[in-house]
Design a protein around this motif. Structure first.
Motif, short mmCIF file in Angstrom:
data_model
loop_
_atom_site.label_atom_id
_atom_site.label_comp_id
_atom_site.label_asym_id
_atom_site.label_seq_id
_atom_site.Cartn_x
_atom_site.Cartn_y
_atom_site.Cartn_z
N ALA A 320 0.71 -1.24 0.02
CA ALA A 320 -0.01 -0.09 -0.07
C ALA A 320 0.87 1.12 -0.18
CB ALA A 320 -0.91 0.00 1.26
N ALA A 321 2.07 1.16 0.69
CA ALA A 321 2.91 2.34 0.77
C ALA A 321 3.43 2.73 -0.44
CB ALA A 321 3.76 2.20 1.88
N LEU A 322 3.58 1.79 -1.35
CA LEU A 322 4.24 1.78 -2.66
C LEU A 322 3.31 2.38 -3.71
CD1 LEU A 322 6.41 -1.43 -2.93
CD2 LEU A 322 7.15 0.67 -2.78
N LEU A 323 2.19 2.54 -3.28
CA LEU A 323 1.11 2.97 -4.46
C LEU A 323 1.30 4.47 -4.82
CD1 LEU A 323 -2.23 1.22 -3.15
CD2 LEU A 323 -0.74 0.75 -5.02
N VAL A 324 1.48 5.20 -3.61
CA VAL A 324 1.76 6.79 -4.06
C VAL A 324 2.86 6.91 -4.99
CG1 VAL A 324 2.11 9.09 -3.24
CG2 VAL A 324 0.62 7.37 -2.18
N PRO A 325 4.10 6.60 -4.54
CA PRO A 325 5.17 6.97 -5.30
C PRO A 325 5.06 6.00 -7.06
CG PRO A 325 5.83 5.42 -3.73
CD PRO A 325 4.60 5.99 -3.62
N LEU A 326 4.41 4.80 -7.07
CA LEU A 326 4.21 4.06 -8.29
C LEU A 326 3.28 5.11 -8.99
CD1 LEU A 326 4.55 1.51 -10.01
CD2 LEU A 326 2.40 0.76 -8.67
N GLY A 327 2.32 5.65 -8.49
CA GLY A 327 1.32 6.64 -9.36
C GLY A 327 2.25 7.79 -9.88
N PHE A 328 2.96 8.46 -9.25
CA PHE A 328 3.84 9.56 -9.70
C PHE A 328 4.73 9.04 -10.73
CE2 PHE A 328 2.54 11.49 -5.65
CZ PHE A 328 1.99 12.88 -6.21
N TRP A 329 5.52 7.94 -10.48
CA TRP A 329 6.43 7.32 -11.55
C TRP A 329 5.78 6.95 -12.57
CZ3 TRP A 329 10.39 2.93 -9.82
CH2 TRP A 329 11.22 2.67 -10.77
N SER A 330 4.56 6.49 -12.62
CA SER A 330 3.87 5.90 -13.86
C SER A 330 3.32 7.23 -14.51
CB SER A 330 2.37 5.16 -13.38
OG SER A 330 2.86 3.85 -12.82
#
Length: 467
Positions: A320-330
């Protein structure tokens, strides 16, 4: 001796910690590929940009078949099958960036489905759904799903070959793996990972022999092109080793909490062996680029999916914690700035600055690629250094004039648009490049420099001509 039967068992450990997570029956079949499709189509034109490797695909695939096969006899044979595939795509539909990138999107959809199928075979429905989704959302997977290069197709081939390995479908395994190797030779490194699963199997060894036999013509042809093809590579940088260490550490941590050991025996070597071996070999003979072994991320996705399916609140909190940076990276991956340069932006800058009678000069010569995919712009200018065009010389970027004729043609031009590398790039030491720099410095005034993403456009004029 066949592949040990535990690899195809249907009995899986279910943790009470994830008993609440019950996916829709059969969702593992369609949800990961649907997610991969949605991510692949999201901002597929990437702001109307194209970087130089994609430009090579675009301009080479638009050559006639005779010119294309002539090129492959000289250079880039390792990408030959992919160029022929893209030649067929453009013959059917010359749809610009969409046609250039849709085959990679389709391949990523197939790859996500393959990861899910592998996880389902080894660890059940929940692991299948989560592993397939993990592969689809991995940032490098998203990146190459939207590139007009072969790496997404290679990954799909290796993943499905691994599935056929686990199913002991040896003919399908050999055919699909050979296809992946013909799309890019470094797919053969997956064989070493597969050996950890099937080294005792006589059928597997025969399949590998068949793949080697099928790959032999490409190996013989590309061996003579290796220096030209890979001479630009240097030894692995600290960042390469750091990235591998992060992936390896994550894979080992994930593997510790997975009850389905058959999946670990498949996934862990696939994650670690191909990139690790390529890094080690590159200490002596530089070969490593992370995209060459993109398919290794399938192993990490298998481990992540199985670990989440096995339960434990820590794994879910981390995910769950990885979702935010993953969204910005995507989101960033869908911008022109996510690639090294933008050939269409270079062409637009040249179009804005060009006047009738202007000369264009590429410094270094390989940067001619920046305009070859924009023939309307390139054709309106006098390429003063060009001797033979890329198509007629059976090269990627054409051949250039000897020093004296080059200097004479350059001095006859009233204005020159010089297409340059960005600030900080090393200057090519080749004598012909020095002739270009010396002639411009001695006989022209620098009017202005126009910065472009990953490039510069310098406008030169004869003394007094800048105004």
């Amino acid at each position: 001796m066949e592949v040990p039967r535990p690899h195809v068992t249907r009995r899986h450990t279910i943790s009470r910690n994830t008993a609440w997570f019950r996916p829709w029956p059969g969702a593992w079949r369609w949800l990961p590929p649907l997610l991969a499709l949605a991510l692949g189509l999201w901002e597929l034109p990437r702001g109307g940009s194209m970087w130089r490797d994609e430009s090579v695909t675009y301009q080479v695939a638009h050559r006639g078949l005779g010119q294309l096969t002539g090129l492959l006899g000289q250079v880039d044979a390792v990408h030959g099958l992919y160029y022929l595939l893209m030649h067929g795509v453009f013959a059917l539909w010359d749809g610009g960036p969409w046609a250039l990138r849709l085959p990679s999107v389709a391949a990523t959809v197939l790859a996500a489905a393959g990861v899910a199928a592998l996880a389902h075979r080894l660890a059940g429905e929940r692991a299948a759904l989560l592993a397939g989704a993990a592969y689809a959302v991995a940032p490098p997977v998203q990146m190459y799903a939207q590139e007009g290069r072969s790496y997404a197709l290679v990954a799909a081939a290796v993943i499905w070959a691994t599935y056929f390995l686990v199913r002991e479908r040896w003919a399908a395994y050999a055919v699909v793996l050979a296809l992946g190797c013909w799309l890019h030779e470094f797919a053969v490194l997956a064989v070493l990972a597969h050996g950890f699963v099937a080294w005792r199997s006589r059928a597997w060894r025969w399949s590998v022999a068949a793949v080697a036999l099928a790959l032999a013509p490409l190996v013989l042809l590309s061996a003579g092109q290796a220096q030209q093809q890979l001479g630009w590579l240097g030894r692995p940088k600290p960042a390469d080793w750091a990235a591998y260490a992060v992936v390896a550490g994550a894979a080992l941590l994930l593997a510790r909490g997975i009850p389905d050991r058959a999946l670990v025996r498949v996934a862990l070597p696939l994650t670690l062996v191909p990139p690790g071996l390529l890094l080690v070999v590159s200490l002596v003979h530089p070969l490593y680029v992370d995209r060459y072994v993109l398919y290794a991320l399938a192993g990490l996705a298998l481990l992540a999916g199985a670990r989440l399916a096995a339960g434990g609140w820590v794994a879910w909190v981390v995910a769950a914690a990885l979702l935010v940076p993953l969204g910005f990276w995507s989101a960033w991956l869908r911008t022109p700035e996510s690639r090294k340069d933008d050939v269409l932006a270079v062409a637009a800058a040249v179009r804005a600055e060009a006047r009738p009678g202007d000369a264009v000069l590429f410094m270094p010569a390989r940067r001619r690629e920046w305009l070859l995919s924009s023939p309307g712009v390139y054709g309106s200018l006098d390429d003063v250094a060009l001797d033979r065009s890329p198509a007629h010389s059976r090269t990627l970027w054409g051949t250039e004039l000897p020093d004296a004729p080059l200097r004479a043609r350059l001095l006859a031009a009233p204005r020159v648009l010089a297409v340059l590398d960005p600030v900080g790039e090393p200057v090519d030491p080749y004598p012909r490049e020095a002739v270009k720099r010396q002639a411009l410095a001695a006989h022209f005034d620098l009017c202005r420099i126009v910065p472009v993403h990953g490039a510069r456009l310098a406008v030169f004029a004869r003394p007094g001509g800048c105004s």
